[in-house]
Design an enzyme around this catalytic site. Sequence first.
Site, PDB file in Angstrom:
ATOM      1  N   ASP A 178     -11.016  33.697   1.711  1.00  0.00           N
ATOM      2  CA  ASP A 178     -10.234  33.327   2.897  1.00  0.00           C
ATOM      3  C   ASP A 178      -9.201  32.258   2.526  1.00  0.00           C
ATOM      4  O   ASP A 178      -8.051  32.303   2.977  1.00  0.00           O
ATOM      5  CB  ASP A 178     -11.173  32.806   3.988  1.00  0.00           C
ATOM      6  N   HIS A 206     -17.592  32.320   7.300  1.00  0.00           N
ATOM      7  CA  HIS A 206     -16.826  33.418   6.720  1.00  0.00           C
ATOM      8  C   HIS A 206     -16.942  34.602   7.689  1.00  0.00           C
ATOM      9  O   HIS A 206     -17.681  35.555   7.471  1.00  0.00           O
ATOM     10  CB  HIS A 206     -17.374  33.790   5.333  1.00  0.00           C
TER      11      HIS A 206
HETATM   12  N1  LIG Z   1     -18.009  36.094   1.270  1.00  0.00           N
HETATM   13  C1  LIG Z   1     -16.957  36.866   1.068  1.00  0.00           C
HETATM   14  O1  LIG Z   1     -15.829  36.397   1.021  1.00  0.00           O
HETATM   15  C2  LIG Z   1     -17.099  38.348   0.879  1.00  0.00           C
HETATM   16  C3  LIG Z   1     -15.981  39.118   0.565  1.00  0.00           C
HETATM   17  C4  LIG Z   1     -16.126  40.485   0.379  1.00  0.00           C
HETATM   18  C5  LIG Z   1     -17.369  41.072   0.527  1.00  0.00           C
HETATM   19  N2  LIG Z   1     -18.448  40.309   0.858  1.00  0.00           N
HETATM   20  C6  LIG Z   1     -19.795  40.879   0.983  1.00  0.00           C
HETATM   21  O2  LIG Z   1     -20.301  41.096  -0.327  1.00  0.00           O
HETATM   22  C7  LIG Z   1     -21.339  42.084  -0.266  1.00  0.00           C
HETATM   23  C8  LIG Z   1     -21.161  43.105  -1.373  1.00  0.00           C
HETATM   24  O3  LIG Z   1     -19.972  43.825  -1.195  1.00  0.00           O
HETATM   25  P1  LIG Z   1     -19.665  45.145  -2.067  1.00  0.00           P
HETATM   26  O4  LIG Z   1     -18.343  45.624  -1.614  1.00  0.00           O
HETATM   27  O5  LIG Z   1     -19.899  44.890  -3.517  1.00  0.00           O
HETATM   28  O6  LIG Z   1     -20.789  46.105  -1.515  1.00  0.00           O
HETATM   29  P2  LIG Z   1     -21.392  47.417  -2.190  1.00  0.00           P
HETATM   30  O7  LIG Z   1     -22.089  48.134  -1.080  1.00  0.00           O
HETATM   31  O8  LIG Z   1     -20.397  48.130  -3.007  1.00  0.00           O
HETATM   32  O9  LIG Z   1     -22.492  46.821  -3.192  1.00  0.00           O
HETATM   33  C9  LIG Z   1     -23.597  46.115  -2.754  1.00  0.00           C
HETATM   34  C10 LIG Z   1     -24.700  46.323  -3.767  1.00  0.00           C
HETATM   35  O10 LIG Z   1     -25.782  45.470  -3.412  1.00  0.00           O
HETATM   36  C11 LIG Z   1     -26.965  46.164  -3.681  1.00  0.00           C
HETATM   37  N3  LIG Z   1     -28.093  45.560  -2.990  1.00  0.00           N
HETATM   38  C12 LIG Z   1     -28.506  45.740  -1.712  1.00  0.00           C
HETATM   39  N4  LIG Z   1     -29.613  45.036  -1.483  1.00  0.00           N
HETATM   40  C13 LIG Z   1     -29.916  44.387  -2.627  1.00  0.00           C
HETATM   41  C14 LIG Z   1     -30.969  43.521  -3.031  1.00  0.00           C
HETATM   42  N5  LIG Z   1     -31.943  43.176  -2.184  1.00  0.00           N
HETATM   43  N6  LIG Z   1     -30.970  43.039  -4.286  1.00  0.00           N
HETATM   44  C15 LIG Z   1     -30.002  43.384  -5.150  1.00  0.00           C
HETATM   45  N7  LIG Z   1     -29.001  44.220  -4.851  1.00  0.00           N
HETATM   46  C16 LIG Z   1     -28.944  44.706  -3.601  1.00  0.00           C
HETATM   47  C17 LIG Z   1     -26.643  47.587  -3.239  1.00  0.00           C
HETATM   48  O11 LIG Z   1     -27.564  48.518  -3.782  1.00  0.00           O
HETATM   49  C18 LIG Z   1     -25.239  47.748  -3.796  1.00  0.00           C
HETATM   50  O12 LIG Z   1     -25.239  48.244  -5.121  1.00  0.00           O
HETATM   51  C19 LIG Z   1     -21.254  42.660   1.156  1.00  0.00           C
HETATM   52  O13 LIG Z   1     -22.247  42.016   1.943  1.00  0.00           O
HETATM   53  C20 LIG Z   1     -19.877  42.235   1.628  1.00  0.00           C
HETATM   54  O14 LIG Z   1     -19.811  42.158   3.040  1.00  0.00           O
HETATM   55  C21 LIG Z   1     -18.331  38.957   1.024  1.00  0.00           C
END
Ligand SMILES: NC(=O)c1ccc[n+]([C@@H]2O[C@H](COP(=O)([O-])OP(=O)(O)OC[C@H]3O[C@@H](n4cnc5c(N)ncnc54)[C@H](O)[C@@H]3O)[C@@H](O)[C@H]2O)c1
Length: 353
Positions: A178, A206
């Site tokens: 952000d 966030h």
């Molecule tokens: N804070 C931020 O600024 C920000 C920015 C972008 C995305 N995000 C968040 O980051 C996260 C990941 O995003 P992404 O695009 O890589 O998602 P994605 O769905 O491509 O990947 C997420 C991965 O996490 C794995 N996973 C689920 N539960 C798990 C567990 N208990 N232990 C280990 N691995 C686990 C899934 O199997 C998957 O491979 C999402 O929650 C998204 O909303 C946060």
Amino acid sequence: MGKYLKELEHFQNLKRRVFRSEPIRVLVTGAAGQIAYSLLYSIGNGSVFGKDQPIILVLLDITPMMGVLDGVLMELQDCALPLLKDVIATDKEEIAFKDLDVAILVGSMPRRDGMERKDLLKANVKIFKCQGAALDKYAKKSVKVIVVGNPANTNCLTASKSAPSIPKENFSCLTRLDHNRAKAQIALKLGVTSDDVKNVIIWGNHSSTQYPDVNHAKVKLQGKEVGVYEALKDDSWLKGEFITTVQQRGAAVIKARKLSSAMSAAKAICDHVRDIWFGTPEGEFVSMGIISDGNSYGIPDDLLYSFPVTIKDKTWKVVEGLPINDFSREKMDLTAKELAEEKETAFEFLASA
Ligand SMILES: NC(=O)c1ccc[n+]([C@@H]2O[C@H](COP(=O)([O-])OP(=O)(O)OC[C@H]3O[C@@H](n4cnc5c(N)ncnc54)[C@H](O)[C@@H]3O)[C@@H](O)[C@H]2O)c1
């Protein structure tokens, strides 16, 4: 010949430094996901912990993703990165969390169609309670924990509460994306590059209640630093469209790409972790979600709230004493209120998770 000898000496010094440093152990969870796919190469090539810091990279994902994770592991091997002393792919917490120096918690339960916000929170409380407990049991007490998986602030608070033997100050959540979005919007509007803009602030959650604040931000124009309000002379844009654009940028990326931000999220994680490791530049502050205890901005204690911080010796300090006007006050309180409600719901589940 002189040039050749100099290069050789430089190479040998580098080699000596690389072999002298002990490797650090860095965990990335959600390692089979799209953010991790953009992130792992940057960690492995030295862009985060430095070009002379060997790394043991640990990749955790859930059991059904082990096939995909194998592919990621193969690719990392094929990158032939000299700093990577070992890469471990696992679905077992006792392996993943062992002796960690850094834990980057990206994996979380995504929102499914028809899922209530409460259900999403509940599923994530379960994950971050377990991972917090695993950090408490297996990681080094000095571990730095960065939570990315959403809802990032509350997941971070849950993990910290579940790891009582690790200092609360070691936990932070990502609002740097952000922060970078805010910098980029100002730079685009003024026709400069983003490194000419500094000291923007993301306050709070966030989420779409976050408050991107440029009252204290500066921009370099023709070699001179001026306040962003003064430089732009467009208060209505700064108090309106600028804020909503940053708040809703994630949704806009999803709408356009049909996938959530990954490249920019990975870049922000690198910025956040590099600043923890090496500190922030003199005169600059950055935004990160941290425990609100004892802050001077009237935000209630025990929330995981994004503040402006400076970092030195791997320790953050909230930037104190910035004047807050009524417009900012209202927005800072609104996002605090949302975080307090999220926390209350999460804690209802925490006892039973
Ligand atoms: N804070 C931020 O600024 C920000 C920015 C972008 C995305 N995000 C968040 O980051 C996260 C990941 O995003 P992404 O695009 O890589 O998602 P994605 O769905 O491509 O990947 C997420 C991965 O996490 C794995 N996973 C689920 N539960 C798990 C567990 N208990 N232990 C280990 N691995 C686990 C899934 O199997 C998957 O491979 C999402 O929650 C998204 O909303 C946060």
